[in-house]
Design a protein around this motif. Structure first.
Motif, PDB file in Angstrom:
ATOM      1  N   UNK A  73      19.825  19.570  -1.122  1.00 53.89           N
ATOM      2  CA  UNK A  73      21.249  19.584  -1.441  1.00 53.89           C
ATOM      3  C   UNK A  73      21.991  18.679  -0.484  1.00 53.89           C
ATOM      4  N   UNK A  74      22.522  17.579  -0.991  1.00 54.69           N
ATOM      5  CA  UNK A  74      23.017  16.525  -0.109  1.00 54.69           C
ATOM      6  C   UNK A  74      24.420  16.062  -0.467  1.00 54.69           C
ATOM      7  N   UNK A  75      25.457  16.716   0.057  1.00 55.97           N
ATOM      8  CA  UNK A  75      26.788  16.115  -0.102  1.00 55.97           C
ATOM      9  C   UNK A  75      26.821  14.783   0.643  1.00 55.97           C
ATOM     10  N   UNK A  76      27.528  13.827   0.096  1.00 55.15           N
ATOM     11  CA  UNK A  76      27.556  12.485   0.678  1.00 55.15           C
ATOM     12  C   UNK A  76      28.628  12.392   1.756  1.00 55.15           C
ATOM     13  N   UNK A  96      24.117   5.084  -3.532  1.00 56.03           N
ATOM     14  CA  UNK A  96      23.099   4.030  -3.477  1.00 56.03           C
ATOM     15  C   UNK A  96      22.100   4.242  -2.343  1.00 56.03           C
ATOM     16  N   UNK A  97      22.581   4.557  -1.140  1.00 56.91           N
ATOM     17  CA  UNK A  97      21.695   4.721   0.003  1.00 56.91           C
ATOM     18  C   UNK A  97      20.810   5.954  -0.162  1.00 56.91           C
ATOM     19  N   UNK A  98      21.385   7.013  -0.685  1.00 58.66           N
ATOM     20  CA  UNK A  98      20.618   8.238  -0.896  1.00 58.66           C
ATOM     21  C   UNK A  98      19.542   8.025  -1.953  1.00 58.66           C
ATOM     22  N   UNK A  99      19.896   7.334  -3.021  1.00 56.54           N
ATOM     23  CA  UNK A  99      18.929   7.059  -4.085  1.00 56.54           C
ATOM     24  C   UNK A  99      17.750   6.244  -3.559  1.00 56.54           C
ATOM     25  N   UNK A 100      18.027   5.303  -2.680  1.00 53.03           N
ATOM     26  CA  UNK A 100      16.966   4.461  -2.130  1.00 53.03           C
ATOM     27  C   UNK A 100      15.960   5.279  -1.342  1.00 53.03           C
ATOM     28  N   UNK A 101      16.415   6.345  -0.707  1.00 49.95           N
ATOM     29  CA  UNK A 101      15.516   7.225   0.025  1.00 49.95           C
ATOM     30  C   UNK A 101      14.794   8.184  -0.908  1.00 49.95           C
ATOM     31  N   UNK A 102      15.535   8.789  -1.842  1.00 51.13           N
ATOM     32  CA  UNK A 102      14.972   9.816  -2.715  1.00 51.13           C
ATOM     33  C   UNK A 102      13.893   9.259  -3.632  1.00 51.13           C
ATOM     34  N   UNK A 103      14.047   8.031  -4.088  1.00 52.70           N
ATOM     35  CA  UNK A 103      13.078   7.453  -5.025  1.00 52.70           C
ATOM     36  C   UNK A 103      11.683   7.383  -4.415  1.00 52.70           C
ATOM     37  N   UNK A 104      11.602   7.319  -3.085  1.00 51.07           N
ATOM     38  CA  UNK A 104      10.307   7.281  -2.423  1.00 51.07           C
ATOM     39  C   UNK A 104       9.549   8.595  -2.591  1.00 51.07           C
ATOM     40  N   UNK A 105      10.250   9.661  -2.949  1.00 52.11           N
ATOM     41  CA  UNK A 105       9.638  10.979  -3.091  1.00 52.11           C
ATOM     42  C   UNK A 105       9.222  11.280  -4.525  1.00 52.11           C
TER      43      UNK A 105
END
Length: 234
Positions: free
Chosen positions: A81-84, A143-152
């Motif tokens: 759960x990640x509020x930006x 954008x930054x969060x997506x770049x990290x999450x996609x690795x999972x």
């Protein structure tokens, strides 16, 4: 298992988004556990690499993080759960992610496709889903969060731009928000029963909650009222 990284804890909009998703999972027969990081004593990673050398696989810091490792690994799915905040996840959630370092070994490996990685100490990791919200508008808040999450390789990603509308009593009655919660419940059921979320459910989750103009009007009115109250009390 849902890891909540909001500083608002149980009063946050992330909680409002994750709750119906977990409700749907329970309706499908899952057991769920919720962790509010703001209520836990989890210190910053020191970058000492003691978990790789001095005490392999075990962090040298004495706090509540070691007690979360086993439930994390025993879960089939873990939700982040990640509020930006400032275009990325909160410090609370980043601390949690950093403190997973003991699950890796120090030696660097290279995969066939040229990527570099550390071997894991564990045989399996839970699959991940991500729930993020932001009180701002626009297409690039995540954008930054997506770049990290996609690795999972996540089973589901939920990105909600109009997060503050979820705690607005009047806005909560808007049909689109009710539909949003229904879609989240459906996603929870689908994850448990099939290990994936249908394209239709994902589409429903990411449907527009309200127009940009309406959201801006509500947000600006709210802050005008907040500033006015502060000025009247000063």
């Amino acid at each position: 298992m849902a890891i909540r990284g909001s500083l608002r804890g149980r009063n946050g909009n992330t909680h409002r988004i994750v709750d119906p998703l977990l409700e749907g999972a329970r309706e499908a027969g899952a057991e769920t556990e919720e962790v509010f990081l703001v209520e836990r004593d989890i210190k910053h990673c020191r970058g000492c690499f003691g978990c790789w050398g001095k005490t392999p696989g075990k962090c040298v810091i004495n706090d509540e993080m070691p007690g979360l490792i086993d439930p994390f690994l025993e879960s089939d799915y873990v939700g982040l759960g990640a509020p930006v905040y400032s275009m990325y996840m909160t410090g609370l959630l980043k601390d949690f992610m950093d403190r997973l370092l003991p699950l890796a070994t120090p030696h660097i490996r290279k995969s066939a496709d040229g990527a570099f990685y550390h071997n894991g100490r564990i045989k399996r990791c839970p699959r991940v889903f991500c729930v993020a919200n932001c009180g701002f508008l626009g297409e690039h808040n995540f954008d930054m969060l997506k770049a990290m999450v996609v690795q999972m390789s996540p089973v589901l990603e939920v990105y909600c731009n109009c997060g503050e509308a979820l705690c607005d009593a009047e806005a909560a009655a808007i049909p689109a928000i009710s539909e949003f919660y229904d879609a989240l419940r459906q996603a929870g059921k689908e994850i448990v029963t099939g290990g994936r979320v249908s394209e239709e459910t994902v589409r429903r989750i990411h449907a527009e909650l309200m127009s940009d103009e309406e959201y801006m009007a509500r947000a600006n009115q709210h802050w005008d009222e907040e500033i006015g109250r502060a000025e009247s009390q000063s």
